[in-house]
Design a protein around this motif. Structure first.
Motif, short mmCIF file in Angstrom:
data_model
loop_
_atom_site.label_atom_id
_atom_site.label_comp_id
_atom_site.label_asym_id
_atom_site.label_seq_id
_atom_site.Cartn_x
_atom_site.Cartn_y
_atom_site.Cartn_z
N UNK A 159 0.81 -1.22 0.00
CA UNK A 159 0.00 0.00 0.00
C UNK A 159 0.84 1.27 0.00
N UNK A 160 2.14 1.15 0.25
CA UNK A 160 3.03 2.30 0.26
C UNK A 160 3.85 2.32 -1.02
N UNK A 161 4.00 3.49 -1.62
CA UNK A 161 4.76 3.64 -2.85
C UNK A 161 6.21 3.99 -2.51
N UNK A 162 7.04 2.96 -2.36
CA UNK A 162 8.43 3.17 -1.96
C UNK A 162 9.23 3.89 -3.03
N UNK A 163 8.85 3.74 -4.28
CA UNK A 163 9.56 4.43 -5.36
C UNK A 163 9.36 5.94 -5.28
N UNK A 164 8.26 6.36 -4.68
CA UNK A 164 8.00 7.78 -4.45
C UNK A 164 8.60 8.23 -3.12
N UNK A 165 8.42 7.41 -2.10
CA UNK A 165 8.88 7.78 -0.76
C UNK A 165 10.40 7.91 -0.65
N UNK A 166 11.14 7.20 -1.51
CA UNK A 166 12.61 7.28 -1.43
C UNK A 166 13.10 8.70 -1.70
N UNK A 167 12.29 9.50 -2.42
CA UNK A 167 12.65 10.89 -2.66
C UNK A 167 12.24 11.79 -1.50
N UNK A 168 11.13 11.43 -0.84
CA UNK A 168 10.55 12.30 0.19
C UNK A 168 11.15 12.06 1.57
N UNK A 169 11.42 10.79 1.90
CA UNK A 169 11.88 10.43 3.25
C UNK A 169 13.11 11.23 3.70
N UNK A 170 14.17 11.36 2.89
CA UNK A 170 15.35 12.11 3.36
C UNK A 170 15.03 13.55 3.73
N UNK A 171 14.15 14.19 2.94
CA UNK A 171 13.79 15.58 3.21
C UNK A 171 12.93 15.68 4.48
N UNK A 172 12.11 14.66 4.72
CA UNK A 172 11.31 14.64 5.94
C UNK A 172 12.21 14.54 7.16
N UNK A 173 13.23 13.68 7.07
CA UNK A 173 14.17 13.52 8.19
C UNK A 173 14.92 14.83 8.45
N UNK A 174 15.43 15.44 7.39
CA UNK A 174 16.16 16.70 7.54
C UNK A 174 15.26 17.78 8.13
N UNK A 175 14.04 17.84 7.63
CA UNK A 175 13.09 18.82 8.15
C UNK A 175 12.82 18.63 9.62
N UNK A 176 12.68 17.37 10.04
CA UNK A 176 12.40 17.09 11.44
C UNK A 176 13.58 17.48 12.33
N UNK A 177 14.80 17.17 11.87
CA UNK A 177 16.00 17.55 12.63
C UNK A 177 16.05 19.07 12.82
N UNK A 178 15.82 19.80 11.76
CA UNK A 178 15.83 21.26 11.84
C UNK A 178 14.70 21.78 12.72
N UNK A 179 13.55 21.09 12.68
CA UNK A 179 12.43 21.47 13.53
C UNK A 179 12.74 21.31 15.00
N UNK A 180 13.37 20.18 15.35
CA UNK A 180 13.74 19.92 16.74
C UNK A 180 14.75 20.96 17.22
#
Length: 248
Positions: A66-87
């Motif tokens: 149900x998850x599109x990993x081919x799409x998420x591989x582009x989004x996940x790194x930016x989500x992690x970076x965003x969260x680090x900066x948010x913290x």
């Protein structure tokens, strides 16, 4: 002992609800605080246990395709970076001004979903394009930052965003949401761990019940589909708004 049992039950219910439509933190975090943990320890411990539940749900949704990993591989790194900066940002910026704004936004998302009869009931996803990838990475970064900086309503925003941007149904949106939610949680969890703000005894104990809740919740979500997820999603979105209103 009774309080500890109630805490574990609360963790189970929180993970069960969260795996279906998000918003489990409304249940688990207050439970930790009612149990007597100081606020900062409650936040860190809740992040620890809820991260394990998010991982469990993510694995289940991935296995079911149900998850599109081919799409998420582009989004996940930016989500992690965003969260680090948010913290990091939350340590130096006053976040109190966000509460009224976020309360209104979550309320709008819930009401809009309630009155949009066909929203998220069917998938119209036609695959990723360069434009969608760019929008998705910006969306992932922004929500990652928000989750690390503030948090309430992240699940609602993620699910709603995946439905509106990628034209997914509630099941697919929830599946992708869980993986991004897990990603942003990891960054915050690492920070809490470094700062020594986690009670691992209670965290591990509750995590076991949250894993069970996530397994059962994700199984039901996959079986019942969008017709179950949508009303739960609307309910939890409205609940987040009410909780934030009461905290003003």
């Amino acid at each position: 002992m009774i309080n500890l049992i109630l805490l574990c039950i609360s963790g189970f219910i929180a993970a069960f609800v969260d795996s279906i439509a998000g918003g489990g933190g409304l249940i688990s975090l207050p439970a930790y605080m009612l149990f007597g943990l100081p606020p900062h320890i409650a936040l860190g411990t809740n992040k620890f246990s809820s991260t394990t539940a998010a991982l469990t749900s993510s694995i289940r949704f991935i296995k079911e395709g149900k998850a599109d990993l081919s799409l998420l591989k582009f989004i996940v790194p930016f989500t992690f970076i965003g969260s680090v900066l948010g913290v990091k940002s939350v340590l130096i910026i006053n976040q109190s001004f966000l509460t009224p704004l976020v309360m209104i936004l979550v309320l709008v998302v819930g009401v809009y979903s309630l009155f949009s009869k066909n929203l998220g009931l069917e998938s119209h996803y036609k695959g990723k394009t360069r434009k969608l990838i760019i929008i998705g990475t910006f969306f992932g970064f922004s929500l990652g930052f928000y989750d690390g900086f503030f948090g309430p309503g992240t699940g609602s925003f993620l699910i709603f965003g995946f439905i509106k941007i990628f034209k997914l149904d509630f099941v697919e949106a929830n599946a992708n949401c869980k993986i991004l939610n897990f990603t942003s949680n990891i960054a915050a969890l690492i920070t809490f761990a470094i700062e020594g703000k986690i009670n691992y005894f209670y965290g591990v104990l509750v995590a076991l019940f949250m894993v069970l809740g996530a397994l059962i919740g994700s199984k039901i979500a996959l079986k019942k589909g969008a017709k179950l997820i949508k009303p739960v999603f609307v309910t939890m979105s409205l609940a987040v708004s009410i909780k934030m209103l009461l905290s003003l």
